[in-house]
Design a protein around this motif. Structure first.
Motif, PDB file in Angstrom:
ATOM      1  N   PRO A 158       0.803  -1.222   0.000  1.00 46.23           N
ATOM      2  CA  PRO A 158       0.000   0.000   0.000  1.00 46.23           C
ATOM      3  C   PRO A 158       0.839   1.277   0.000  1.00 46.23           C
ATOM      4  O   PRO A 158       0.653   2.173   0.824  1.00 46.23           O
ATOM      5  CB  PRO A 158      -0.828  -0.141   1.288  1.00 46.23           C
ATOM      6  N   ASN A 159       1.741   1.358  -0.949  1.00 49.87           N
ATOM      7  CA  ASN A 159       2.578   2.541  -1.127  1.00 49.87           C
ATOM      8  C   ASN A 159       3.084   2.509  -2.568  1.00 49.87           C
ATOM      9  O   ASN A 159       3.897   1.652  -2.912  1.00 49.87           O
ATOM     10  CB  ASN A 159       3.736   2.550  -0.126  1.00 49.87           C
ATOM     11  N   ILE A 160       2.623   3.418  -3.391  1.00 50.84           N
ATOM     12  CA  ILE A 160       2.954   3.381  -4.817  1.00 50.84           C
ATOM     13  C   ILE A 160       4.439   3.610  -5.045  1.00 50.84           C
ATOM     14  O   ILE A 160       5.096   2.905  -5.823  1.00 50.84           O
ATOM     15  CB  ILE A 160       2.124   4.426  -5.600  1.00 50.84           C
ATOM     16  N   THR A 161       5.018   4.587  -4.351  1.00 54.27           N
ATOM     17  CA  THR A 161       6.422   4.963  -4.549  1.00 54.27           C
ATOM     18  C   THR A 161       7.374   3.809  -4.253  1.00 54.27           C
ATOM     19  O   THR A 161       8.402   3.653  -4.918  1.00 54.27           O
ATOM     20  CB  THR A 161       6.779   6.172  -3.668  1.00 54.27           C
ATOM     21  N   LEU A 162       7.021   2.996  -3.270  1.00 53.36           N
ATOM     22  CA  LEU A 162       7.909   1.920  -2.834  1.00 53.36           C
ATOM     23  C   LEU A 162       8.148   0.880  -3.922  1.00 53.36           C
ATOM     24  O   LEU A 162       9.163   0.171  -3.908  1.00 53.36           O
ATOM     25  CB  LEU A 162       7.322   1.251  -1.585  1.00 53.36           C
ATOM     26  N   HIS A 163       7.256   0.791  -4.901  1.00 53.56           N
ATOM     27  CA  HIS A 163       7.408  -0.214  -5.953  1.00 53.56           C
ATOM     28  C   HIS A 163       8.660   0.015  -6.802  1.00 53.56           C
ATOM     29  O   HIS A 163       9.210  -0.935  -7.371  1.00 53.56           O
ATOM     30  CB  HIS A 163       6.165  -0.247  -6.846  1.00 53.56           C
ATOM     31  N   GLU A 164       9.117   1.240  -6.887  1.00 54.85           N
ATOM     32  CA  GLU A 164      10.330   1.515  -7.668  1.00 54.85           C
ATOM     33  C   GLU A 164      11.524   0.774  -7.061  1.00 54.85           C
ATOM     34  O   GLU A 164      12.368   0.239  -7.782  1.00 54.85           O
ATOM     35  CB  GLU A 164      10.602   3.016  -7.722  1.00 54.85           C
ATOM     36  N   THR A 165      11.580   0.734  -5.747  1.00 63.88           N
ATOM     37  CA  THR A 165      12.650  -0.003  -5.062  1.00 63.88           C
ATOM     38  C   THR A 165      12.426  -1.500  -5.149  1.00 63.88           C
ATOM     39  O   THR A 165      13.360  -2.270  -5.433  1.00 63.88           O
ATOM     40  CB  THR A 165      12.723   0.426  -3.584  1.00 63.88           C
TER      41      THR A 165
END
Length: 221
Positions: free
Chosen positions: A82-89
């Protein structure tokens, strides 16, 4: 555990609660009665993660890796973050479970609607970086971003929602901005906080909602 076990990675309290409520609502709408979504919540200390966001780094991966290793014990078939930004990592890590990925789902949804151009609303980092833009451009989808003052407003709203400090005036300004862009463009919400409080508008494509719908389908195959 069943063959289709959903694990939700518990992060920020408000965003995680929003996902859990939305999952239960979607599941109940599909199955009725007193149905609630069968899932495993693996809660972590979001402070250790949030202080290292938004950019991918070795330090952030090192903090995340024990959580994903622990999730393996639940024999999860799918993991919802539940965090869109974290998917980049997470994209740069070797995760054995299938991640319910908001970017991939968004691309499929945009293509299904035969949309050629979208505007992205998210954090200033998300709107300024190339992570989402490059992924969509690779599928011939043009990405627009708001101007500097509009980005500042959107990011202020994001932070206020996270901190439970949003005001009526602030939200009115934000909703007016959404409605203005929605007259000409499809808006992609690329921030969980923005998904929590959003205007009802058919021109808005919500990454969090796409994740939730996909999760319900995945565990009921």
């Amino acid at each position: 555990m069943s063959d289709n076990t959903l694990v939700v990675l518990g992060l920020g309290s408000r965003s995680t609660a929003f996902y859990l409520q939305a999952l239960n609502k979607e599941y109940n709408a599909k199955f009725g009665g007193y149905s609630t979504c069968p899932l495993v919540l693996y809660n972590v200390n979001f402070h250790a993660i949030n202080t290292l966001l938004p950019k991918p780094s070795k330090a952030l991966k090192d903090v995340l890796q024990p959580s994903f290793s622990a999730i393996q014990s639940f024999q999860a078939s799918h993991v919802l973050i539940p965090n869109i930004t974290l998917h980049e990592t997470v994209d740069e890590m070797l995760i054995p479970q299938q991640i319910i990925h908001p970017i991939h789902l968004t691309i499929n949804a945009i293509k299904a609607k035969q949309i050629k151009k979208v505007v992205v609303f998210g954090s200033i980092y998300t709107m300024s970086s190339n992570y989402i833009k490059d992924a969509l451009n690779a599928h011939n989808i043009d990405v627009l971003v708001p101007n500097a003052s509009e980005m500042k407003l959107i990011d202020t709203v994001r932070q206020a929602i996270y901190n439970h400090t949003e005001t009526d005036d602030l939200m009115d300004s934000y909703f007016n901005l959404c409605n203005t862009y929605a007259l000409k463009h499809t808006i992609v919400l690329a921030c969980t906080e923005l998904s929590i409080i959003k205007p009802k508008n058919d021109a808005i494509l919500d990454m969090a909602q796409l994740q939730i719908e996909s999760a319900i389908k995945a565990i009921n195959k």
